[in-house]
Design an enzyme around this catalytic site. Structure first.
Site, PDB file in Angstrom:
ATOM      1  N   ASN A 272      -0.288  18.901 -21.058  1.00 13.62           N
ATOM      2  CA  ASN A 272      -0.975  18.806 -22.138  1.00 13.62           C
ATOM      3  C   ASN A 272      -0.927  19.413 -23.213  1.00 13.62           C
ATOM      4  OD1 ASN A 272      -1.637  16.127 -20.702  1.00 13.62           O
ATOM      5  ND2 ASN A 272      -3.178  17.591 -20.471  1.00 13.62           N
TER       6      ASN A 272
ATOM      7  N   GLU B 226      -4.429  17.476 -10.972  1.00 16.04           N
ATOM      8  CA  GLU B 226      -5.419  17.760 -12.694  1.00 16.04           C
ATOM      9  C   GLU B 226      -6.763  18.321 -13.021  1.00 16.04           C
ATOM     10  OE1 GLU B 226      -2.842  16.430 -16.108  1.00 16.04           O
ATOM     11  OE2 GLU B 226      -4.880  16.328 -17.556  1.00 16.04           O
TER      12      GLU B 226
ATOM     13  N   HIS C  59       6.789   9.906 -28.387  1.00 17.77           N
ATOM     14  CA  HIS C  59       6.117  10.804 -27.269  1.00 17.77           C
ATOM     15  C   HIS C  59       6.055  12.251 -27.996  1.00 17.77           C
ATOM     16  CE1 HIS C  59       3.133  12.004 -24.332  1.00 17.77           C
ATOM     17  NE2 HIS C  59       4.631  13.174 -23.758  1.00 17.77           N
TER      18      HIS C  59
ATOM     19  N   ARG D  10      -3.074  22.276 -14.063  1.00 15.18           N
ATOM     20  CA  ARG D  10      -1.793  21.358 -14.248  1.00 15.18           C
ATOM     21  C   ARG D  10      -2.490  20.432 -16.530  1.00 15.18           C
ATOM     22  NH1 ARG D  10       0.299  16.088 -11.378  1.00 15.18           N
ATOM     23  NH2 ARG D  10       2.211  15.422 -13.310  1.00 15.18           N
TER      24      ARG D  10
ATOM     25  N   LYS E  94       2.412  11.333 -11.334  1.00 16.49           N
ATOM     26  CA  LYS E  94       1.705  11.102 -12.083  1.00 16.49           C
ATOM     27  C   LYS E  94       2.697   9.525 -12.378  1.00 16.49           C
ATOM     28  CE  LYS E  94      -0.952  14.177 -14.927  1.00 16.49           C
ATOM     29  NZ  LYS E  94      -1.157  14.420 -16.331  1.00 16.49           N
TER      30      LYS E  94
ATOM     31  N   HIS F 208      -1.075  12.562 -28.833  1.00 12.31           N
ATOM     32  CA  HIS F 208      -1.096  11.693 -28.535  1.00 12.31           C
ATOM     33  C   HIS F 208      -2.104  10.413 -30.095  1.00 12.31           C
ATOM     34  CE1 HIS F 208      -1.415  12.118 -24.001  1.00 12.31           C
ATOM     35  NE2 HIS F 208       0.534  11.498 -24.274  1.00 12.31           N
TER      36      HIS F 208
ATOM     37  N   HIS G  25      -0.174  17.678 -26.970  1.00 10.61           N
ATOM     38  CA  HIS G  25      -0.709  16.478 -26.618  1.00 10.61           C
ATOM     39  C   HIS G  25      -2.224  16.076 -26.970  1.00 10.61           C
ATOM     40  CE1 HIS G  25       2.590  17.104 -23.623  1.00 10.61           C
ATOM     41  NE2 HIS G  25       3.017  15.938 -23.381  1.00 10.61           N
TER      42      HIS G  25
ATOM     43  N   ARG H  53       0.342  -1.764  -0.035  1.00 14.19           N
ATOM     44  CA  ARG H  53      -0.216  -0.270   0.456  1.00 14.19           C
ATOM     45  C   ARG H  53       0.901   1.319  -0.152  1.00 14.19           C
ATOM     46  NH1 ARG H  53      -3.698  -3.368   2.995  1.00 14.19           N
ATOM     47  NH2 ARG H  53      -5.333  -3.778   2.359  1.00 14.19           N
TER      48      ARG H  53
ATOM     49  N   LYS I 126       7.475  23.002 -13.864  1.00 15.11           N
ATOM     50  CA  LYS I 126       6.717  21.720 -13.457  1.00 15.11           C
ATOM     51  C   LYS I 126       6.068  22.377 -12.481  1.00 15.11           C
ATOM     52  CE  LYS I 126       5.325  17.679 -14.140  1.00 15.11           C
ATOM     53  NZ  LYS I 126       4.962  16.222 -15.111  1.00 15.11           N
TER      54      LYS I 126
ATOM     55  N   GLU J  82       9.479  18.963 -24.322  1.00 15.35           N
ATOM     56  CA  GLU J  82       8.727  19.149 -23.597  1.00 15.35           C
ATOM     57  C   GLU J  82       9.391  20.596 -23.060  1.00 15.35           C
ATOM     58  OE1 GLU J  82       5.707  17.626 -22.532  1.00 15.35           O
ATOM     59  OE2 GLU J  82       5.898  15.949 -23.747  1.00 15.35           O
TER      60      GLU J  82
HETATM   61  P1  NAD Z   1      11.964   5.129 -21.894  1.00 19.32           P
HETATM   62  O1  NAD Z   1      12.126   5.522 -20.337  1.00 19.32           O
HETATM   63  O2  NAD Z   1      11.471   4.458 -22.955  1.00 19.32           O
HETATM   64  O3  NAD Z   1      13.638   5.676 -22.408  1.00 19.32           O
HETATM   65  C1  NAD Z   1      13.960   5.848 -24.574  1.00 19.32           C
HETATM   66  C2  NAD Z   1      15.104   5.120 -24.298  1.00 19.32           C
HETATM   67  O4  NAD Z   1      16.273   6.138 -23.832  1.00 19.32           O
HETATM   68  C3  NAD Z   1      15.694   3.221 -23.752  1.00 19.32           C
HETATM   69  O5  NAD Z   1      15.794   2.474 -24.966  1.00 19.32           O
HETATM   70  C4  NAD Z   1      16.595   3.710 -22.413  1.00 19.32           C
HETATM   71  O6  NAD Z   1      17.065   2.131 -22.653  1.00 19.32           O
HETATM   72  C5  NAD Z   1      17.234   4.723 -23.320  1.00 19.32           C
HETATM   73  N1  NAD Z   1      17.886   5.406 -22.184  1.00 19.32           N
HETATM   74  C6  NAD Z   1      17.642   5.928 -21.157  1.00 19.32           C
HETATM   75  N2  NAD Z   1      18.829   6.169 -20.639  1.00 19.32           N
HETATM   76  C7  NAD Z   1      19.803   6.461 -20.957  1.00 19.32           C
HETATM   77  C8  NAD Z   1      21.145   7.115 -20.586  1.00 19.32           C
HETATM   78  N3  NAD Z   1      21.621   7.853 -19.503  1.00 19.32           N
HETATM   79  N4  NAD Z   1      21.679   7.061 -21.864  1.00 19.32           N
HETATM   80  C9  NAD Z   1      21.094   5.952 -22.973  1.00 19.32           C
HETATM   81  N5  NAD Z   1      20.378   5.263 -23.840  1.00 19.32           N
HETATM   82  C10 NAD Z   1      19.444   5.835 -22.336  1.00 19.32           C
HETATM   83  O7  NAD Z   1      11.483   6.568 -22.552  1.00 19.32           O
HETATM   84  P2  NAD Z   1      11.416   8.315 -21.714  1.00 19.32           P
HETATM   85  O8  NAD Z   1      11.395   8.832 -23.412  1.00 19.32           O
HETATM   86  O9  NAD Z   1      12.214   8.796 -20.919  1.00 19.32           O
HETATM   87  O10 NAD Z   1       9.634   8.068 -21.245  1.00 19.32           O
HETATM   88  C11 NAD Z   1       8.875   7.403 -21.875  1.00 19.32           C
HETATM   89  C12 NAD Z   1       7.051   7.751 -21.410  1.00 19.32           C
HETATM   90  O11 NAD Z   1       7.407   8.586 -20.418  1.00 19.32           O
HETATM   91  C13 NAD Z   1       5.970   6.964 -21.654  1.00 19.32           C
HETATM   92  O12 NAD Z   1       5.659   6.067 -21.620  1.00 19.32           O
HETATM   93  C14 NAD Z   1       5.286   8.328 -21.820  1.00 19.32           C
HETATM   94  O13 NAD Z   1       4.248   7.984 -21.721  1.00 19.32           O
HETATM   95  C15 NAD Z   1       6.045   8.777 -20.254  1.00 19.32           C
HETATM   96  N6  NAD Z   1       6.164  10.430 -19.201  1.00 19.32           N
HETATM   97  C16 NAD Z   1       5.434  10.397 -18.050  1.00 19.32           C
HETATM   98  C17 NAD Z   1       5.075  11.102 -17.352  1.00 19.32           C
HETATM   99  C18 NAD Z   1       4.736  11.476 -15.937  1.00 19.32           C
HETATM  100  O14 NAD Z   1       3.966  12.847 -15.827  1.00 19.32           O
HETATM  101  N7  NAD Z   1       4.435  10.335 -15.554  1.00 19.32           N
HETATM  102  C19 NAD Z   1       5.466  13.029 -18.079  1.00 19.32           C
HETATM  103  C20 NAD Z   1       5.480  12.467 -20.195  1.00 19.32           C
HETATM  104  C21 NAD Z   1       5.725  11.221 -20.356  1.00 19.32           C
HETATM  105  N1  GLY Z   2       3.675  15.450 -18.466  1.00 25.06           N
HETATM  106  C1  GLY Z   2       2.131  15.886 -18.095  1.00 25.06           C
HETATM  107  C2  GLY Z   2       1.804  15.876 -16.558  1.00 25.06           C
HETATM  108  O1  GLY Z   2       2.394  15.644 -16.069  1.00 25.06           O
HETATM  109  O2  GLY Z   2       0.813  16.014 -16.141  1.00 25.06           O
END
Ligand code: NAD
Ligand code: GLY
Length: 378
Positions: free
Chosen positions: A250, A242, A271, A246, A147, A257, A253, A125, A232, A189
């Site tokens: 987007n 949100e 993305h 917040r 998130k 999306h 997006h 939990r 942020k 972003e």
């Molecule tokens: P990811 O985590 O898949 O990383 C992208 C690639 O980079 C992967 O292949 C990883 O192995 C590689 N990598 C990571 N760090 C590295 C480094 N320092 N050196 C070499 N390679 C490296 O993708 P991302 O773009 O970081 O994240 C995308 C995700 O984030 C999506 O699922 C999206 O929905 C999510 N997201 C979440 C929020 C939130 O608020 N929680 C906001 C925006 C995006």
């Molecule tokens: N990436 C959008 C949010 O965190 O609200």
């Protein structure tokens, strides 16, 4: 040694927590966390490629601070944000017999942060949670704000929780190994914060952004990360769940999306690339609907298009595979966006460079017309 001061603090109703941003920070990870966590016990959930490159530095720092810890590696990439990966992660974590003071440390990009954060929020939990983001996208966006979640066959990020971390540790040095395409995707972003909230920052990016990315200039990247996290943190501090402001995060997006969904969340479109295309579209829509002062609107659209093009981000979907070309399908996907209420088209739009608003009930005819115009002239 005097303890390192946080670069920023995020203050939300559920938790306040520090963000540390500094090149070389990874080697101090253990000592920073020792004073912030309830116990020196941790499960590190690491992107396997990131662990291969940087795991030893983090492991040494945790060991030096006398943490007892275990490493669970997970593949990077969107496919890991799945029910099956979550189940495996939860079971692997439970096999290590954590207690309620055992922290989960996410070490990787947004995929690992979202997956590990969701696991942390439901294990026993709720276990203490730490983000150590290693992509630009995760540093400027996903690691801050709480998130977490996984994808469902019904759509992206539909299963999840709001679960703030205890701390965010950002070492920009690790960006030196991030593939350029991934760096650019995260940069979209960054541009977003300038467009929705800070015209001066956007102007700074116009002058310095391309060089910062090309040279992987750590001083400039650190500045970019700090500015982005500050924006942020301010927005999340005002509206953690949100309910209002917040939603402005987007920007870009809605179409972004839809394009990602049309292409099955594949490597055809990252993305951030979808967000870049979506930001240009949203700016053009803002102009089309007369939201930006007429004497400025052409210049605003031009600056957005020119800057994204200058750094190498895509600005139109016409170069994407055929699945992303059907305007009617894109419209249907946009009507199903999380911001939409009762499937009425909702966009985050600009009324000036550096100022955004949520626009509900955008007529589908305008959206369709603009998608078509862009195809000819964009
Ligand atoms: P990811 O985590 O898949 O990383 C992208 C690639 O980079 C992967 O292949 C990883 O192995 C590689 N990598 C990571 N760090 C590295 C480094 N320092 N050196 C070499 N390679 C490296 O993708 P991302 O773009 O970081 O994240 C995308 C995700 O984030 C999506 O699922 C999206 O929905 C999510 N997201 C979440 C929020 C939130 O608020 N929680 C906001 C925006 C995006
Ligand atoms: N990436 C959008 C949010 O965190 O609200």
């Amino acid at each position: 040694m005097t303890p390192l001061q946080p670069t920023l603090t995020v203050s939300t109703s559920s938790r306040s927590y520090p963000i540390f941003i500094q090149p070389g920070l990874l080697a101090q990870g253990g000592s920073i966390l020792a004073s912030l966590l309830p116990a020196k016990r941790a499960i590190v959930v690491a992107d396997e490629a990131v662990w291969h490159r940087y795991g030893q530095v983090l492991a040494d720092s945790l060991a030096a601070a006398e943490f007892s810890f275990h490493i669970l590696t997970v593949a990077g990439g969107e496919g890991s944000k799945s029910y099956s990966q979550l189940e495996q992660l939860l079971e692997r974590a439970l096999a290590l017999a954590p207690d309620r003071q055992t922290a989960v440390i996410a070490f990787g990009g947004g995929v690992i942060g979202d997956l590990a954060g969701f696991a942390a929020s439901i294990l026993l939990r709720g276990l203490p949670f730490v983000q150590i983001p290693t992509t630009l996208l995760a540093m400027v966006d996903s690691s801050v704000g709480g998130k977490t979640g996984i994808n469902s066959p019904h759509g992206k990020n539909l299963i999840g929780s709001f679960y703030q971390p205890h701390a965010v540790l950002i070492d920009p040095t690790v960006l030196t190994t991030l593939p350029h395409r991934q760096l650019l995707a995260g940069y979209a972003e960054v541009v977003k914060y300038g467009l929705i909230a800070d015209a001066d920052f956007f102007a700074w990016l116009e002058h310095h952004g391309a060089a910062a990315l090309k040279d992987k200039d750590l001083a400039k990247l650190s500045y970019i990360i700090e500015k982005s996290c500050a924006h942020k943190a301010t927005i999340v501090g005002m509206d953690e769940r949100e309910g209002g402001v917040r939603a402005l995060l987007n920007f870009g997006h809605t179409l972004g999306h839809a394009l990602e969904a049309a292409l099955g969340y594949s490597d055809a479109l990252l993305h951030g690339e979808g967000v870049a295309i979506g930001m240009v579209f949203a700016t053009e829509l803002s102009q089309h609907l007369g939201l930006i002062a007429p004497e400025l609107s052409q210049q605003v659209v031009k600056r957005v298009r020119d800057h994204l093009t200058a750094v190498g981000l895509p600005i139109h979907h016409r170069h994407l595979p055929a699945a992303a070309q059907d305007s009617q399908s894109l419209l249907t996907l946009m009507a199903g966006d999380k911001k939409a209420v009762a499937r009425r088209l909702t966009f985050v739009l600009l009324d000036a460079l550096g100022h955004a608003l949520v626009q509900r009930d955008v007529p589908s005819a305008d959206v369709l017309a603009l998608l078509a115009v862009g195809r000819v002239n964009g």
